[in-house]
Every structure is written in C-alpha cells, then in structure tokens.
Scaffold this motif. Structure first.
Motif, PDB file in Angstrom:
ATOM      1  N   LEU A 117      39.086  38.770  30.919  1.00 39.49           N
ATOM      2  CA  LEU A 117      39.525  39.263  32.223  1.00 39.49           C
ATOM      3  C   LEU A 117      40.519  40.415  32.095  1.00 39.49           C
ATOM      4  N   ASN A 118      41.437  40.302  31.148  1.00 40.29           N
ATOM      5  CA  ASN A 118      42.459  41.338  31.044  1.00 40.29           C
ATOM      6  C   ASN A 118      41.913  42.627  30.468  1.00 40.29           C
ATOM      7  N   SER A 119      41.175  42.520  29.366  1.00 41.25           N
ATOM      8  CA  SER A 119      40.675  43.734  28.737  1.00 41.25           C
ATOM      9  C   SER A 119      39.611  44.422  29.579  1.00 41.25           C
ATOM     10  N   LYS A 120      38.889  43.660  30.394  1.00 44.86           N
ATOM     11  CA  LYS A 120      37.818  44.254  31.191  1.00 44.86           C
ATOM     12  C   LYS A 120      38.259  44.630  32.602  1.00 44.86           C
ATOM     13  N   PHE A 121      39.161  43.827  33.200  1.00 46.00           N
ATOM     14  CA  PHE A 121      39.534  44.043  34.601  1.00 46.00           C
ATOM     15  C   PHE A 121      41.031  44.238  34.821  1.00 46.00           C
ATOM     16  N   ASP A 152      33.128  43.483  40.119  1.00 45.91           N
ATOM     17  CA  ASP A 152      34.495  43.906  39.829  1.00 45.91           C
ATOM     18  C   ASP A 152      35.443  42.740  40.126  1.00 45.91           C
ATOM     19  N   ARG A 153      36.166  42.293  39.114  1.00 47.73           N
ATOM     20  CA  ARG A 153      37.109  41.192  39.285  1.00 47.73           C
ATOM     21  C   ARG A 153      38.560  41.666  39.169  1.00 47.73           C
ATOM     22  N   SER A 154      38.791  42.950  39.353  1.00 46.86           N
ATOM     23  CA  SER A 154      40.135  43.483  39.176  1.00 46.86           C
ATOM     24  C   SER A 154      41.071  43.126  40.326  1.00 46.86           C
ATOM     25  N   THR A 155      40.546  42.952  41.532  1.00 44.23           N
ATOM     26  CA  THR A 155      41.408  42.659  42.680  1.00 44.23           C
ATOM     27  C   THR A 155      41.047  41.375  43.407  1.00 44.23           C
ATOM     28  N   ALA A 156      39.849  40.859  43.177  1.00 45.69           N
ATOM     29  CA  ALA A 156      39.403  39.655  43.876  1.00 45.69           C
ATOM     30  C   ALA A 156      38.633  38.751  42.913  1.00 45.69           C
ATOM     31  N   SER A 168      46.390  31.483  44.464  1.00 46.46           N
ATOM     32  CA  SER A 168      46.824  32.871  44.361  1.00 46.46           C
ATOM     33  C   SER A 168      46.162  33.717  45.441  1.00 46.46           C
ATOM     34  N   ASP A 169      46.791  34.853  45.751  1.00 49.49           N
ATOM     35  CA  ASP A 169      46.165  35.818  46.662  1.00 49.49           C
ATOM     36  C   ASP A 169      44.844  36.326  46.087  1.00 49.49           C
ATOM     37  N   TYR A 170      44.768  36.389  44.778  1.00 49.32           N
ATOM     38  CA  TYR A 170      43.542  36.811  44.091  1.00 49.32           C
ATOM     39  C   TYR A 170      42.382  35.881  44.464  1.00 49.32           C
ATOM     40  N   ALA A 171      42.635  34.565  44.438  1.00 50.56           N
ATOM     41  CA  ALA A 171      41.607  33.597  44.827  1.00 50.56           C
ATOM     42  C   ALA A 171      41.255  33.740  46.302  1.00 50.56           C
ATOM     43  N   LYS A 172      42.250  33.924  47.140  1.00 55.37           N
ATOM     44  CA  LYS A 172      41.991  34.038  48.578  1.00 55.37           C
ATOM     45  C   LYS A 172      41.158  35.280  48.889  1.00 55.37           C
ATOM     46  N   ARG A 173      41.401  36.367  48.164  1.00 52.66           N
ATOM     47  CA  ARG A 173      40.570  37.559  48.351  1.00 52.66           C
ATOM     48  C   ARG A 173      39.134  37.306  47.887  1.00 52.66           C
ATOM     49  N   GLY A 174      38.993  36.486  46.849  1.00 49.65           N
ATOM     50  CA  GLY A 174      37.652  36.108  46.420  1.00 49.65           C
ATOM     51  C   GLY A 174      36.912  35.318  47.475  1.00 49.65           C
ATOM     52  N   VAL A 175      37.621  34.397  48.139  1.00 47.53           N
ATOM     53  CA  VAL A 175      37.012  33.626  49.231  1.00 47.53           C
ATOM     54  C   VAL A 175      36.561  34.568  50.338  1.00 47.53           C
TER      55      VAL A 175
END
Length: 470
Positions: free
Chosen positions: A102-106, A314-318, A374-381
């Motif tokens: 996740l870190n190296s890619k996004f 893209d998993r950089s923000t969601a 996390s807000d990251y998870a909520k954006r994914g939802v």
C-alpha cells in the motif's frame, strides 16, 4: 493429540508451547518438525459438533470496551477447542497483490515485509488441507495451480453479473463442494453448519494433528517468562484457580489480537506498536432490487465476489472493497411477481489502522479503546455507494444500503509485522523482535487491512512461520 493434566504439563520441558487451538495455532503446530514435543494450552474445553448442534454456542468472550465512535461496535471471539474456526462463514479469498504494498504503490499505510509471491506456496498448502472450492479468478489473483475443488454452482444473479464483467468471479469457499465433507446444504445457517460441510479444526483435526502433540484444556496463558531476550516458558491459570509455570524452548501465541497483546503486555514486553492499530473491515449490507435479474439457487450461502472496487483501483485516498453476493439465507421482495428480483450483497471495506484504536491493560485485563473507523475507510464506503449502480447490469428499482455493521468478527492488528521494532512488533516470520523464540501468530500481525477475509492468510502466515523452527 493426547490430553494432559496441569501437573503432567508442568512436570516436563516442552520443545514448543502454543497458546490457543484455532487456525493460526493449529497450522503452526502442523508445520513443526515431527520429532518435537508440543503442548497446546487451550483456555476452553472440547465441545463437539454434535454438542454445538444440540446445545448452541460455546462461550463467547465479553470484552471490556470504551467506544467513543458513536456507532455500535462488537469484537467477537469464542472460547473452545478450535476457537472461531467452529463459527466462521468459510470464505477464503487470497489477499490481493496490492494489499502487500500500500505504501510503495499508493503512499498510504505501510508495506508488509513479505509479498504475494512469498505467501503463494503456503496459501496452496492451506487451500489443499481445507479443501477449498473455487476458481476462475486467476486473472485477478494469480495462482500456480487450480484450487482443489470446483466452484459452487452460481446463483441466478451470479450468472447475470458474471456475463457483464470479468470482475465478478466465484467465491473461494471452505464449505465443501467435493472432498471429505458433505456438500453444502445451502440453508444459510453457517455459523454452526448443521451437516459439518464447512472446514473446522474439529473436522480437519486428523489432517492437522502433530504426532507428538499434547493438549492442556481449561488453562489460560497469562504471561511469558522472558529472560535475556528469550522466553523460557509460560505462566498459566485454570478456571478453578490453580496456576503453574510451564517450561518450553519455544513459545507461540495463537489466541487473537486482543489476548495476544494482553499476554505480551503482562509479560513486560515494551514496544511502541504493541496493542495499537486494532482494526477490522467496515462492512455494509446492500439490497439491489432489480427489474429483471433474479437471485437464489446457488450452491452455497455466498457464491460470488466482485472486485470492481478492489482490483486495479487507486487506493491513495479511499479504501478498497470486496463485494460478496449472498445466496442464503433468503431475502425477498414483497411485490407480486418480483419476490426473487433482488441481489443481496455484503461489502467489506478495508480500514486504515489507527494507533488510537488499541488494547491496553487495566487491573491486568485487556481493555479495548475504539475511536471508530478511519476517514479512509469511510471514503471507501462512499465510493462503493456511488459506483454500485454502474456495475449492476439491470435497472435498479430500489437500492437499500445499511450503515456500517457492528462487527465483521475479524480481530486484526495490535502486534503488526515489519522490518524493525521501531514500528512493528514481530518480523516477517512472526517472531517477536525482542525475543526471537516467541512467535506471535494470527491476524494481529496484519500491518494493514485487506478487504478480503483473513482466515486463509493468517493460516498461511502461521505455516510459513513454523518453517524456521528446527
């Protein structure tokens, strides 16, 4: 596996002592050299499948939790021989290659210290043992050989969905579709499978049993004895108040992320990441009422996966999300002529582990501090909600989406793996950084949260860890 009393267990020295008897503990024990003397220490009792059918659930743990999230939150664990393997749903997808980077890619989270390719041979071995049924997803999750058994019959909804996109694929399932257990009865009462079609430690015991293993029942590992950077044994207590110190050359903790962390904390292990980053998937239920697509008649309770919000996104923000299509138990419409025109989906969204979600000790017992997803998870939802109408090949007459459910029954984090003790608790073989003869097993070692179910991967990690024990 031979039963042993507390007096007998404390009167000898063991090559390996393993706390717990669920997936991670049993696969770690299975992989150990056959000449080692192994002791499993299980807090619960033997509770047969027949007893479960007759009398219901075993003991469910009641965790002390301080929940400031504003939403109901449960953490689910059962205490008996075989642990949560008795009550899981049986879905066993592999993690996606992107989950490990996740870190190296996004640019978010942290990378795992291992890759998809590192786990490939161990996933294969676990899939063979638990007789996984599935396939037709190699374009998403590469594999060197087919799964042991073919996928379950798709539901009518799955047939329509798969015709529309290659991102709809059969579920990988530990519920039998061939092999040593009876085939799934598709009644949707899977927590305690009435016909024992789903793999459990109990019905898989002959495959997993180590030839020189003993088991001490009704005893809880409370602390490790650690001297000079090595464990020399464990301190155990029984339900009737007896206690003892058991001596062992190697110790493995295979309880769960909450109890593993508590044992290490009681033992005086000091690590900045220990107890932190408790997490699990954020799960929602979705009912899509369709004009033409009908559901049901699939070969198991959950028959399909959708990778539209997981593969090549893209998993950089969601967060990413994995869709499961639900075939049973039934959910039907009330309109005459359209009772089956419904696609029921269960959608698991990865979370970004937060340090403030943690386990700590109070009066020597674990307490969970939960501040929320996390807000990251909520954006994914939100991404899933917005995108669902575009991936269902039919007119949607009504779409019902639940709030995040109270639990996914996946306790993850609290002793995450990594390259350094500066930001992790165990190394890539699940060895405690500060005591290399201590293995801390299970999904508590996950440094990030895949949308995929954890049981297959935590079992493969335990098998891989056992490989370094000589």
């Amino acid at each position: 596996m031979r039963r042993i009393s507390l007096d007998q267990a404390s009167s000898r020295e063991w090559d390996v002592i393993i706390a717990g008897s669920s997936f991670s503990a049993m696969f770690f024990g299975y992989g150990l050299p056959p000449d080692l003397n192994i002791l499993f220490v299980e807090k619960g009792v033997e509770y047969s499948h027949a007893d479960q059918i007759e009398n219901g659930w075993a003991v469910r743990e009641a965790f002390n939790q301080r929940n400031s999230s504003g939403l109901k939150k449960n953490w689910i664990a059962f205490t008996l021989f075989g642990g949560n393997s008795n009550y899981w749903w049986g879905n066993v997808p592999r993690f996606h290659p992107d989950d490990f980077a996740l870190n190296s890619k996004f640019g978010v989270g942290m990378d795992w210290p291992i890759s998809y390719q590192d786990l490939e041979p161990f996933w294969e071995r676990v899939e063979d043992i638990i007789e996984v049924a599935g396939g037709e997803n190699e374009h998403i999750l590469p594999r060197r050989k087919p799964l042991p058994y073919p996928p379950h019959t798709p539901s009518r909804a799955d047939v329509a969905l798969r015709a529309s996109s290659p991102l709809w694929v059969p579920v990988s399932s530990a519920t039998s579709n061939g092999g040593s257990r009876p085939n799934c009865c598709v009644n949707g009462v899977c927590r305690i499978c009435p016909i024992d079609a789903k793999f459990t430690v109990l019905n898989g015991f002959e495959k997993l049993a180590h030839p020189r293993a003993h088991c001490l029942f009704g005893a809880e590992v409370r602390t490790l004895d650690i001297e000079g950077g090595r464990a020399t044994g464990v301190h155990v207590k029984t339900a009737d108040g007896a206690d003892a110190r058991l001596r062992g050359d190697i110790v493995a903790l295979g309880t769960n992320g909450i109890f593993n962390a508590a044992i290490l904390q009681r033992s005086g292990v000091r690590n900045e990441a220990l107890g932190k980053y408790l997490h699990e998937q954020a799960v929602i239920n979705v009912y899509a009422d369709t004009a033409n697509i009908k559901g049901f008649f699939g070969g198991t309770s959950e028959t399909g996966h959708g990778y539209h919000f997981y593969h090549d996104i893209d998993r950089s923000t969601a967060a990413a999300a994995l869709i499961e299509t639900v075939n049973a138990p039934a959910s039907i419409r009330r309109e005459r002529g359209k009772w089956a025109n419904r696609i029921h989906m269960r959608i698991a969204v990865e979370d970004m582990p937060l340090a403030e979600n943690r386990v700590f000790l109070e009066e020597d017992e674990p307490v969970i501090e939960w501040t929320g997803y996390s807000d990251y998870a909520k954006r994914g939802v939100e991404r899933v909600k917005a995108g669902l109408p575009d991936i269902i090949p039919d007119t949607i007459e009504h779409l019902e989406v639940s709030d995040i459910l109270p639990s996914d029954a996946h306790i993850q984090g609290t002793h995450r793996m990594g390259l350094s003790a500066d930001d992790s608790v165990v190394d890539d073989r699940l060895r405690l950084h500060s005591a290399q003869n201590v293995f801390v097993l299970g999904s508590g070692a996950f440094p990030t949260c895949s949308p995929a179910n954890p049981s297959l991967t935590l079992s493969a990690l335990a098998l891989r860890a056992s490989e370094v024990v000589g």
